[in-house]
Design a protein around this motif. Structure first.
Motif, PDB file in Angstrom:
ATOM      1  N   ILE A  42       0.900  -1.152   0.000  1.00 20.78           N
ATOM      2  CA  ILE A  42       0.000   0.000   0.000  1.00 20.78           C
ATOM      3  C   ILE A  42       0.937   1.199   0.000  1.00 20.78           C
ATOM      4  O   ILE A  42       1.550   1.524   1.015  1.00 20.78           O
ATOM      5  N   SER A  43       1.092   1.808  -1.168  1.00 18.78           N
ATOM      6  CA  SER A  43       2.069   2.892  -1.289  1.00 18.78           C
ATOM      7  C   SER A  43       1.542   4.206  -0.740  1.00 18.78           C
ATOM      8  O   SER A  43       2.299   5.016  -0.228  1.00 18.78           O
ATOM      9  N   VAL A  44       0.238   4.403  -0.859  1.00 16.49           N
ATOM     10  CA  VAL A  44      -0.379   5.612  -0.323  1.00 16.49           C
ATOM     11  C   VAL A  44      -1.872   5.362  -0.165  1.00 16.49           C
ATOM     12  O   VAL A  44      -2.484   4.644  -0.956  1.00 16.49           O
ATOM     13  N   MET A  45      -2.423   5.950   0.868  1.00 25.97           N
ATOM     14  CA  MET A  45      -3.854   5.839   1.135  1.00 25.97           C
ATOM     15  C   MET A  45      -4.294   7.135   1.788  1.00 25.97           C
ATOM     16  O   MET A  45      -3.600   7.666   2.651  1.00 25.97           O
ATOM     17  N   GLY A  46      -5.426   7.640   1.361  1.00 25.50           N
ATOM     18  CA  GLY A  46      -5.947   8.853   1.969  1.00 25.50           C
ATOM     19  C   GLY A  46      -7.457   8.880   1.881  1.00 25.50           C
ATOM     20  O   GLY A  46      -8.043   8.447   0.887  1.00 25.50           O
TER      21      GLY A  46
END
Length: 161
Positions: free
Chosen positions: A75-79
């Motif tokens: 999961i490289s980025v989550m927002g």
């Protein structure tokens, strides 16, 4: 908890991915306050696998996966927009991403965040990943910088060889 108007979609268009990433991350400066880092996440999202959450055709959150090894995705980025925190949106996004990773033959998921005990915002992030079933793997004290030791979490999701 499921929101009655929530839709999770896999996004394939690179421009749409960057638009969604920018829309969400620009509103989350408590976590993504360093402009250069935020821009790097937005740019990288164009090439990564993205799942986005929508309510009434409005993006409210997203998660990107990238392959980091033969059997591992990260999961490289989550927002998620702040007003949609703590109602299950992140869990729903993760569920879709985990299923897609398993279907692609992935055996492990990993995620990196700032080590627990450094900042309240990241303590909540750590607790979220733990609640999903991630386990502590390693802390790399200087991956980012001394003030932000990198906690790596892992989860087994797929087949055994």
């Amino acid at each position: 908890m499921k929101h009655s108007r929530l839709m999770i979609l896999r996004i394939t268009d690179p421009e749409e991915k960057m638009h969604i990433a920018r829309y969400v991350l620009d509103s989350l400066t408590d976590w993504f306050g360093i402009t250069e880092a935020r821009e790097a996440y937005i740019s990288a999202s164009a090439e990564e696998e993205m799942f986005a959450a929508f309510i009434s055709d409005q993006p409210i959150g997203f998660l990107c996966l990238k392959e980091t090894g033969k059997d591992t995705m990260e999961i490289s980025v989550m927002g998620i927009l702040r007003e949609y925190h703590h109602i299950g949106i992140g869990t729903e996004l993760f569920s879709f991403a985990k299923q897609a990773a398993a279907e692609e033959g992935c055996s492990f998921l990993q995620v990196k965040t700032v080590q627990m005990g450094r900042y309240e915002e990241y303590d909540r992030t750590n607790l979220f990943y733990r609640s999903l079933g991630f386990r502590e793997f390693e802390v790399i004290p200087d991956l980012w910088d001394e003030a932000n030791p990198c906690q790596i979490y892992v989860m087994h999701i797929g087949k055994e060889d």
